[in-house]
Motif scaffolding. Sequence first.
Motif, PDB file in Angstrom:
ATOM      1  N   GLY A   1       1.168  -1.271   0.007  1.00 17.52           N
ATOM      2  CA  GLY A   1       0.540   0.013  -0.006  1.00 17.52           C
ATOM      3  C   GLY A   1       0.757   1.220  -0.032  1.00 17.52           C
ATOM      4  N   ILE A   2       1.668   1.660   0.927  1.00 16.47           N
ATOM      5  CA  ILE A   2       2.819   2.605   0.903  1.00 16.47           C
ATOM      6  C   ILE A   2       3.128   2.381   0.001  1.00 16.47           C
ATOM      7  N   ALA A   3       4.213   2.265  -1.129  1.00 15.28           N
ATOM      8  CA  ALA A   3       4.612   1.492  -2.027  1.00 15.28           C
ATOM      9  C   ALA A   3       3.953   1.809  -3.512  1.00 15.28           C
ATOM     10  N   GLN A   4       3.068   1.257  -3.577  1.00 13.87           N
ATOM     11  CA  GLN A   4       1.507   1.648  -4.518  1.00 13.87           C
ATOM     12  C   GLN A   4       1.093   3.568  -3.886  1.00 13.87           C
ATOM     13  N   ALA A   5       0.915   3.845  -2.959  1.00 14.66           N
ATOM     14  CA  ALA A   5       0.736   5.448  -3.036  1.00 14.66           C
ATOM     15  C   ALA A   5       2.105   6.406  -3.290  1.00 14.66           C
ATOM     16  N   ALA A   6       2.881   5.656  -2.770  1.00 15.37           N
ATOM     17  CA  ALA A   6       5.021   6.576  -3.284  1.00 15.37           C
ATOM     18  C   ALA A   6       4.511   6.563  -4.958  1.00 15.37           C
ATOM     19  N   PHE A   7       4.259   5.210  -5.518  1.00 12.21           N
ATOM     20  CA  PHE A   7       4.543   5.193  -7.125  1.00 12.21           C
ATOM     21  C   PHE A   7       3.877   5.945  -7.538  1.00 12.21           C
ATOM     22  N   GLU A   8       2.564   6.608  -6.749  1.00  9.09           N
ATOM     23  CA  GLU A   8       0.989   7.171  -7.279  1.00  9.09           C
ATOM     24  C   GLU A   8       1.575   8.702  -7.519  1.00  9.09           C
ATOM     25  N   GLU A   9       2.557   8.886  -6.414  1.00 13.00           N
ATOM     26  CA  GLU A   9       2.490  10.591  -6.187  1.00 13.00           C
ATOM     27  C   GLU A   9       3.901  11.129  -7.093  1.00 13.00           C
ATOM     28  N   ALA A  10       4.916   9.781  -7.262  1.00 12.41           N
ATOM     29  CA  ALA A  10       5.690  10.274  -8.015  1.00 12.41           C
ATOM     30  C   ALA A  10       5.663  10.315  -9.722  1.00 12.41           C
ATOM     31  N   THR A  11       4.293   9.637 -10.347  1.00 15.83           N
ATOM     32  CA  THR A  11       4.113   9.636 -11.509  1.00 15.83           C
ATOM     33  C   THR A  11       3.100  10.859 -11.679  1.00 15.83           C
TER      34      THR A  11
ATOM     35  N   ALA B   1       9.579   4.359  -2.060  1.00 17.01           N
ATOM     36  CA  ALA B   1       9.342   5.184  -1.350  1.00 17.01           C
ATOM     37  C   ALA B   1      10.942   6.312  -2.056  1.00 17.01           C
ATOM     38  N   PHE B   2      11.917   5.785  -1.785  1.00 20.03           N
ATOM     39  CA  PHE B   2      12.955   6.402  -1.226  1.00 20.03           C
ATOM     40  C   PHE B   2      13.394   6.705  -2.882  1.00 20.03           C
ATOM     41  N   ASP B   3      12.771   6.188  -4.415  1.00 21.23           N
ATOM     42  CA  ASP B   3      13.169   7.117  -5.419  1.00 21.23           C
ATOM     43  C   ASP B   3      11.923   8.643  -5.843  1.00 21.23           C
ATOM     44  N   ALA B   4      10.662   7.799  -4.981  1.00 15.05           N
ATOM     45  CA  ALA B   4       9.865   8.776  -4.868  1.00 15.05           C
ATOM     46  C   ALA B   4      10.114   9.919  -4.548  1.00 15.05           C
ATOM     47  N   VAL B   5      10.774  10.490  -3.638  1.00 10.43           N
ATOM     48  CA  VAL B   5      11.630  11.465  -2.852  1.00 10.43           C
ATOM     49  C   VAL B   5      12.636  12.105  -3.835  1.00 10.43           C
ATOM     50  N   GLN B   6      12.758  11.048  -4.955  1.00  9.67           N
ATOM     51  CA  GLN B   6      14.043  11.532  -5.666  1.00  9.67           C
ATOM     52  C   GLN B   6      13.361  12.560  -6.776  1.00  9.67           C
ATOM     53  N   ILE B   7      12.573  12.032  -7.429  1.00  9.80           N
ATOM     54  CA  ILE B   7      11.974  12.592  -8.573  1.00  9.80           C
ATOM     55  C   ILE B   7      11.326  13.063  -7.921  1.00  9.80           C
TER      56      ILE B   7
END
Length: 378
Positions: free
Chosen positions: A250-260, A329-335
């Motif tokens: 769930g956390i990964a999905q959320a981070a991915f959606e935000e990053a996209t 989550a790390f990569d989502a922050v990076q983006i």
Amino acid sequence: MIMTEEHKMAADTAREFAEKRLRPLAQKFDEDEAIPRELYNEAAALGLFGILIPEEFGGMGLDYIACTVVMEELARVSASFQVCLTVHNSLVSTAIVKFGAQDQKKAWLPKLATGEWIAAYSLSEAGSGTDAGSLVCAARKDGDSYVINGGKSWVSNGGFADFFLVFVSTDKAKGNKGISCLAAHKDTPGFEIGKKEKKMGIRGSDTRELYFKDCRVPIGNRIGAEGDGFKIAMTQLDGGRIGIAAQALGIAQAAFEEATAYARSRRQFGKTLAEFQATQFKLADMATRIEASRLLTMKAARLMAENANATQAASMAKLYASESANKIAFDAVQIHGGNGYIREFPVERYFRDARITEIYEGTSEVQRLVIAREILKN
Ligand code: CAA
């Protein structure tokens, strides 16, 4: 995996609740380091505290697949909120369903199913985290009671739970074969709720120390036989680890959606971030890891639903999903660049929340140990 109508309905109910009731408050839970009981009551009214409890005891009587999709949906919005429910459903309620005597089921399950009682699972101690079998909190028999003395640490839901599973040593000489599982209500004299931990992530979740000083619980509150406690604890962690895999997912999905979404809208050097191959490759890796995490998690959930051995599958799901959540989550922050480092953007919280998924319910090292033992056991 093809989900049944029942699984889809469970997921839709959780998603609607999470979007309407949790989304507007998720950041506040983190800042306040607390979640109002009222919101748990609302989830309880939807049946979310009784997912795995049979209907005859007032639960929904659903299977582990339903529980897992619900847990992913809740964690996608608030991992702090979800952890309360995964502990309640997977670690505690099913312990009573599987190992409880009929009178215990009748007395406790209806209250757990309706959320009148929220549950906590207390295994870890200051000196025994990964080495759970070395716990020292002790209970001695006295007449028709056990008298508990000692402490517990890192107890999720500790500050507000009503019903606690407490793993105690009833025969020190027998090591992990001398551990028993007792149930204690929060109002039992001699039972004290201790310090609230100030955490890096899942800050809305209430994590406590517990103290027992000559705390008397009836012998009838023992779940299973004396000495069965360690096996009960481990059996419950098979299911619990699937709940944490779902949390990581769930956390990964959320981070991915935000990053996209961010990559599509943020412009640098005259184009969106999404137009840079460096961003595209990150998104591709994230999506692939999420898909693999979901397949592993659903496989473990299916084995649980079929009452098959899920020990290895649960550890694989938790290991892979939690390591992936941290990477994603790390990569989502990076983006997000600088915006990923400030609290205005939720990826900052996802990054902190993801960290615990590699630690509780068995560290990544413990999951590797369990998987290796399963591979080599025959
Ligand atoms: N199911 C059933 N029985 C199991 C089992 C399982 N999954 N895993 C082990 N057992 C049994 C074994 O068969 C063995 O029984 P026998 O002696 O009869 O053969 C017995 O339990 C002892 O097993 P081990 O020898 O494997 O025990 P160990 O001392 O080597 O410990 C361990 C193994 C995997 C490291 C275990 O201690 C462990 O899982 N540690 C991590 C603890 C943990 O996950 N804590 C989480 C706390 S709860 C939490 O985090 C909740 C929250 O806040 C969200």
